[in-house]
Design an enzyme around this catalytic site. Structure first.
Site, PDB file in Angstrom:
ATOM      1  N   HIS A  64      54.453 -61.565  45.428  1.00 26.39           N
ATOM      2  CA  HIS A  64      53.163 -61.810  44.653  1.00 26.39           C
ATOM      3  C   HIS A  64      52.056 -62.455  45.592  1.00 26.39           C
ATOM      4  CE1 HIS A  64      56.318 -61.379  41.181  1.00 26.39           C
ATOM      5  NE2 HIS A  64      55.324 -60.391  41.000  1.00 26.39           N
ATOM      6  N   ARG A 236      63.349 -59.074  39.400  1.00 23.49           N
ATOM      7  CA  ARG A 236      64.432 -58.651  38.938  1.00 23.49           C
ATOM      8  C   ARG A 236      65.486 -59.000  39.739  1.00 23.49           C
ATOM      9  NH1 ARG A 236      61.525 -54.223  36.689  1.00 23.49           N
ATOM     10  NH2 ARG A 236      61.541 -54.184  34.233  1.00 23.49           N
TER      11      ARG A 236
HETATM   12  P1  AMP Z   1      55.111 -57.433  39.254  1.00 24.83           P
HETATM   13  O1  AMP Z   1      54.987 -58.668  38.591  1.00 24.83           O
HETATM   14  O2  AMP Z   1      56.612 -57.032  39.326  1.00 24.83           O
HETATM   15  O3  AMP Z   1      54.426 -56.401  38.000  1.00 24.83           O
HETATM   16  O4  AMP Z   1      54.317 -57.105  40.206  1.00 24.83           O
HETATM   17  C1  AMP Z   1      53.065 -57.571  40.446  1.00 24.83           C
HETATM   18  C2  AMP Z   1      52.749 -57.157  41.650  1.00 24.83           C
HETATM   19  O5  AMP Z   1      53.235 -57.369  42.783  1.00 24.83           O
HETATM   20  C3  AMP Z   1      52.592 -55.493  42.169  1.00 24.83           C
HETATM   21  O6  AMP Z   1      51.432 -54.917  42.622  1.00 24.83           O
HETATM   22  C4  AMP Z   1      53.732 -55.400  42.892  1.00 24.83           C
HETATM   23  O7  AMP Z   1      53.747 -54.156  43.623  1.00 24.83           O
HETATM   24  C5  AMP Z   1      53.714 -56.587  43.729  1.00 24.83           C
HETATM   25  N1  AMP Z   1      55.050 -56.659  44.349  1.00 24.83           N
HETATM   26  C6  AMP Z   1      55.992 -56.950  43.930  1.00 24.83           C
HETATM   27  N2  AMP Z   1      57.051 -57.327  44.555  1.00 24.83           N
HETATM   28  C7  AMP Z   1      56.470 -57.494  45.810  1.00 24.83           C
HETATM   29  C8  AMP Z   1      57.279 -57.400  47.083  1.00 24.83           C
HETATM   30  N3  AMP Z   1      58.225 -57.688  47.143  1.00 24.83           N
HETATM   31  N4  AMP Z   1      56.115 -57.330  48.142  1.00 24.83           N
HETATM   32  C9  AMP Z   1      54.818 -56.990  48.123  1.00 24.83           C
HETATM   33  N5  AMP Z   1      54.268 -56.822  46.786  1.00 24.83           N
HETATM   34  C10 AMP Z   1      55.129 -56.910  45.453  1.00 24.83           C
END
Ligand code: AMP
Length: 360
Positions: A64, A236
């Site tokens: 993030h 997760r």
């Molecule tokens: P989430 O909080 O899981 O909904 O993720 C929010 C944003 O962070 C989304 O655009 C995800 O694709 C991105 N994201 C999550 N994990 C990663 C990662 N390991 N590398 C790059 N972006 C990520």
């Protein structure tokens, strides 16, 4: 403290002096409602201002933060949202247990902001202007959010993209993602939005939504941040616990092996996918994959077109001028012989990952 119709601290739009840049923890505003954010956003419509927006569900990690860093480098104002969106969780999914780490999320963003302000020697005073952390009622003001497939509500559906790969296992997921992103984009009205390559089908979906609905924003997709053993970072991953965590880097290893096969000149979809399967097959045992501490179940290893995620059949070949995406999902079962309370309380965890087979 009442959460709605207020924001905790508002700072005027202005340039920060060099003394301010040295300050620790330059504060940003926490917006709980739409009106407060819009008021701060309004003067930023004046050129040459550019607003970048990073939607998240919190439990922030380096993946993030890399999105926020890109947003700070490419815009002068950045908003981050932290909202666990109920409509993208199926009825039996982990909405209630989804990790919530508000205090450490804020701390990470403040530290990132400080580092950015101290390192930014250019003329732009880009900074995080605010965190949008609305209530469910703010985001779903009329009907309660439904996770039922045929539930009522105002939804954005994007098909057939939402039906395959991740959508096949999680039927309401992409409807929920598209719906919440449409709401967030309408609220923030960003010039650029930032998504992670880690969730590749989601980023393709958002590009499609922006194009089909003529949303005036640019979609930026940022490369996946990984742990040192290759595991893609994910909120997760905390569910895994120590012993399962040691087993799951096999997913990225399989994808990397298939990417090497492509990089060495192989274009057959079957051969590329098989290179990934071979990594798993060392663990195959009686129809399951037995890792050191737990069983694994591969949901799919799929090769898709980079723009529409339409899957290639085995007879197809990757066009090296176009490239492709190799994506995979794997279910990780609780450890076979739990040895402590954490292990006795484990739930199955579904991990996803992907690699780009680059156009040459
Ligand atoms: P989430 O909080 O899981 O909904 O993720 C929010 C944003 O962070 C989304 O655009 C995800 O694709 C991105 N994201 C999550 N994990 C990663 C990662 N390991 N590398 C790059 N972006 C990520």
């Amino acid at each position: 403290m009442a959460l709605r119709n207020q924001f905790m601290r508002a700072y005027p739009l202005r340039s920060y002096s060099s003394s301010c840049r040295r300050q620790r923890h330059v504060p940003f505003t926490i917006f709980r409602d739409v009106a407060g954010l819009r008021e701060v956003r309004r003067p930023m419509f004046q050129p040459p201002n550019k607003v970048g927006f990073v939607p998240t569900m919190g439990a922030l990690h380096e993946g993030h933060l890399s999105l926020v860093r890109h947003a700070l480098n490419e815009n002068n104002h950045v908003f981050v949202s932290i909202f666990v969106n109920p409509t993208q969780f199926g009825v039996n999914e982990d909405l209630d247990s989804y990790p919530k780490t508000w205090a450490s999320d804020l701390e990470k963003l403040k530290t990132l902001q400080d580092e950015h302000l101290q390192s930014n020697t250019g003329g732009r005073d880009s900074r995080i202007q605010g965190i949008f952390a609305p209530s469910v009622k703010t985001m779903y003001p009329v009907l309660p959010p439904s996770s039922e497939i045929d539930g009522d509500g105002s939804f954005v559906t994007i098909t057939p993209l939402s039906n395959w790969l991740e959508g096949a296992s999680r039927p309401v997921f992409f409807r929920g993602v598209a719906t919440v992103c449409m709401k967030l984009f309408n609220i923030v009205q960003p010039d650029r939005v930032y998504f992670g390559q880690k969730d590749v089908q989601q980023s393709v979906l958002i590009r499609r939504m922006v194009k089909d609905f003529h949303i005036p924003t640019q979609v930026r997709v940022i490369e996946t941040s990984r742990e040192s053993d290759g595991l893609a970072m994910s909120s997760r991953n905390v569910y895994l616990g120590e012993r399962r965590r040691a087993d799951v880097a096999i997913l990225s290893k399989a994808l990397f092996a298939a990417r090497s096969t492509y990089d060495s000149g192989e274009t057959s979809a079957q051969a590329i996918r098989q290179a990934a399967w071979r990594v798993f097959d060392e663990l195959r045992h009686a129809g399951q994959w037995q890792a050191n501490s737990c069983k694994l179940e591969v949901d799919y290893i799929a090769l898709s077109g980079p723009d529409d995620m339409a899957t290639f059949d085995d007879a197809a070949h990757v066009d090296p001028k176009e490239g492709a995406i190799l994506s995979a999902a794997m279910k990780v079962f609780p450890v076979d012989h739990p040895a402590n309370d954490e292990e006795r309380g484990q739930i199955s965890v579904r991990l996803i990952d992907n690699v780009l087979l680059s156009a040459k």
